[in-house]
Scaffold this motif. Structure first.
Motif, PDB file in Angstrom:
ATOM      1  N   ASP A 138      12.034   7.085   3.583  1.00 48.35           N
ATOM      2  CA  ASP A 138      12.301   5.652   3.579  1.00 48.35           C
ATOM      3  C   ASP A 138      11.140   4.952   2.870  1.00 48.35           C
ATOM      4  N   ILE A 139      11.442   4.273   1.752  1.00 54.13           N
ATOM      5  CA  ILE A 139      10.386   3.619   0.969  1.00 54.13           C
ATOM      6  C   ILE A 139      10.386   2.101   1.153  1.00 54.13           C
ATOM      7  N   TRP A 142       7.190   0.070   0.891  1.00 54.84           N
ATOM      8  CA  TRP A 142       6.379   0.139  -0.336  1.00 54.84           C
ATOM      9  C   TRP A 142       7.011  -0.578  -1.531  1.00 54.84           C
ATOM     10  N   ILE A 143       8.226  -1.092  -1.399  1.00 54.93           N
ATOM     11  CA  ILE A 143       8.909  -1.636  -2.572  1.00 54.93           C
ATOM     12  C   ILE A 143       8.750  -3.142  -2.722  1.00 54.93           C
ATOM     13  N   GLU A 144       8.327  -3.834  -1.686  1.00 55.13           N
ATOM     14  CA  GLU A 144       8.259  -5.299  -1.756  1.00 55.13           C
ATOM     15  C   GLU A 144       6.975  -5.795  -2.407  1.00 55.13           C
ATOM     16  N   PHE A 145       5.865  -5.094  -2.155  1.00 55.20           N
ATOM     17  CA  PHE A 145       4.564  -5.556  -2.642  1.00 55.20           C
ATOM     18  C   PHE A 145       3.862  -4.440  -3.404  1.00 55.20           C
ATOM     19  N   GLU A 146       2.956  -4.846  -4.283  1.00 50.97           N
ATOM     20  CA  GLU A 146       2.031  -3.905  -4.906  1.00 50.97           C
ATOM     21  C   GLU A 146       0.658  -4.142  -4.303  1.00 50.97           C
ATOM     22  N   PRO A 171       1.008  -0.718   4.040  1.00 47.52           N
ATOM     23  CA  PRO A 171       1.683  -0.685   5.345  1.00 47.52           C
ATOM     24  C   PRO A 171       0.709  -0.364   6.480  1.00 47.52           C
ATOM     25  N   SER A 172       0.940  -1.000   7.611  1.00 49.96           N
ATOM     26  CA  SER A 172       0.163  -0.739   8.822  1.00 49.96           C
ATOM     27  C   SER A 172       1.075  -0.036   9.813  1.00 49.96           C
TER      28      SER A 172
END
Length: 229
Positions: A138-139, A142-146, A171-172
């Motif tokens: 599940d990504i 990681w796809i919303e922000f750089e 991610p936390s």
């Protein structure tokens, strides 16, 4: 406070980075790896003292029946992790230069680069992490922000007028619910928040936002570091 990092790889693209305050924490990071992906059958490593003799690292290997093998002295090419460290270093330097990321957040940065690399298809049809664990990856986180994106976050979502600006650090996974992220605040502290969103270019150009950024970072050169545009 972190001064180094322990890197693990399966040699096929799955990479795990664990920042440490000192090399003596290498054993604790092996436990983190075991909790994250399971007990490896074998570990091939160099002869560093923090992983040899009566070290915590070596004791954990014995406790979990992990076969340990070593590289020959002065033969780093025998360790697949050395090549992986080189790949990560190039990615760190390139992104740091392109996005003007300060070196002081290197520990969050190397973890994020390792996570992205493990979830990116390279040679095979599956991502390295999926090939290693057998799980569909599940990504979403990681796809919303750089890394180091300028974001707005809220301490209290019920009060939407009281927003704060910060930098996204990845991610936390140990605090909050799903889609919880590390945020570098204006005061150079790190928080974990789920209420996070991008700053649009229109919002960035407003006097209110410019004033908030100005209070967070004084000086033209420093302020430009906060600009995503």
């Amino acid at each position: 406070g972190n001064t180094c990092a322990q890197i693990f790889t399966d040699g096929n693209g799955a990479v795990f980075a664990y920042p440490m305050r000192s090399k003596a924490q290498a054993g604790s990071q092996l436990l983190n790896l075991i909790q994250q992906v399971g007990v490896p059958n074998e570990i091939h490593r160099d002869g560093a003292p923090e992983m040899s003799g009566n070290s915590q690292f070596n004791m954990i290997c014995q406790e979990h029946r992990i076969k340990s093998t070593f590289t020959e002295p002065h033969s780093p090419w025998q360790n697949k992790c050395e090549n992986t460290i080189g790949v990560l270093s190039k990615k760190l330097k390139a992104r740091r230069a392109r996005r003007r990321i300060p070196k002081c957040v290197w520990d969050f940065h190397i973890v994020w680069e390792a996570q992205i690399y493990s979830r990116t298809v390279h040679k095979e049809h599956n991502t390295p992490l999926e090939a290693l664990t057998g799980d569909t990856i599940d990504i979403s986180e990681w796809i919303e922000f750089e890394f180091y994106d300028l974001v707005i976050y809220w301490d209290n979502r019920d009060n939407e007028s009281k927003q704060n600006i910060g930098r996204w650090l990845g991610p936390s996974h140990h605090i909050g619910s799903a889609l919880c992220y590390y945020i570098l605040t204006e005061k150079a502290t790190v928080l974990s928040r789920t209420s996070v969103q991008h700053i649009t270019e229109e919002e960035f150009q407003t006097a209110e936002m410019q004033g908030q950024i100005g209070r967070a970072c004084v000086g033209k050169e420093c302020r430009s570091r906060w600009s995503p545009y």
